[in-house]
Design an enzyme around this catalytic site. Sequence first.
Site, PDB file in Angstrom:
ATOM      1  N   HIS A 123       0.814  -1.218   0.000  1.00 49.91           N
ATOM      2  CA  HIS A 123       0.000   0.000   0.000  1.00 49.91           C
ATOM      3  C   HIS A 123       0.847   1.268   0.000  1.00 49.91           C
ATOM      4  O   HIS A 123       0.348   2.342   0.323  1.00 49.91           O
ATOM      5  CB  HIS A 123      -0.946   0.003   1.206  1.00 49.91           C
ATOM      6  N   ASN A 169      -3.332 -12.994  15.551  1.00 47.94           N
ATOM      7  CA  ASN A 169      -4.143 -11.776  15.551  1.00 47.94           C
ATOM      8  C   ASN A 169      -4.668 -11.506  16.958  1.00 47.94           C
ATOM      9  O   ASN A 169      -4.751 -12.425  17.789  1.00 47.94           O
ATOM     10  CB  ASN A 169      -5.316 -11.927  14.581  1.00 47.94           C
ATOM     11  N   GLU A 194      -7.645 -10.904  17.847  1.00 50.50           N
ATOM     12  CA  GLU A 194      -8.894 -11.648  17.978  1.00 50.50           C
ATOM     13  C   GLU A 194      -9.208 -12.311  16.653  1.00 50.50           C
ATOM     14  O   GLU A 194      -8.485 -12.125  15.670  1.00 50.50           O
ATOM     15  CB  GLU A 194     -10.032 -10.700  18.380  1.00 50.50           C
TER      16      GLU A 194
END
Length: 229
Positions: free
Chosen positions: A106, A198, A200
């Site tokens: 990005h 991660n 969550e």
Amino acid sequence: MAKIVILTGAGISAESGIRTFRAEDGLWEEHRVEDVATPEGFAADPDLVHRFYNARRAAVTAAEPNAAHCALADLEADGRHEVLVVTQNVDDLHERGGSRHVIHMHGTLNGALCAACGHRWPAPAVMHRTDSCPSCGVPATRPDIVWFGEMPYRMEEIWTALRAADLFVSIGTSGNVYPAAGFVQDAVRAGVETLELNLERSSGTRWFDTARHGPATEIVPAWVREMLA
């Protein structure tokens, strides 16, 4: 030598004080994403967009790599694995943490891009709408950031590396933003082992062979220690 492709998102930099990309209210640092992260937003108010990214650049400069960034650098430096970090983040914390093989799909806050001729150069700390391109001279300077509606960088290189990997690891990403959100499915189709690290469960957790959840500064170093044991 095992080939490991690691995708990182905003969650890996959050513990360095870099706020995640978009809050639940749809705002990014109190701005509408459409106003500061789209070509249309830049065309409508380039001064606002430059002020926004100047502030982001200053925040990243003041931040430091955390234990998760440094652990990934240790994994690469060990030499027993071929490690490629593909990051959705526009900060340079992976590089400052010691990683050498990093793809910024990005773009990066450290880069400037000429909207007229496509020339790229290192961004100064503060950029302005009136800055001239050092190549063509046109005052069409913008941050070298991939905005919504634009194609991420080096995608063919990323897909090739992903399909040739032995292990794909996703760290600190929501699994909501494509094309990165589709990497795990592509890895599965190619027979690549997959692991999610991660805070969550993400939108794509069900696709991973294994998932571990918790703060990045805890679970990433723990995983790296296992890999290096």
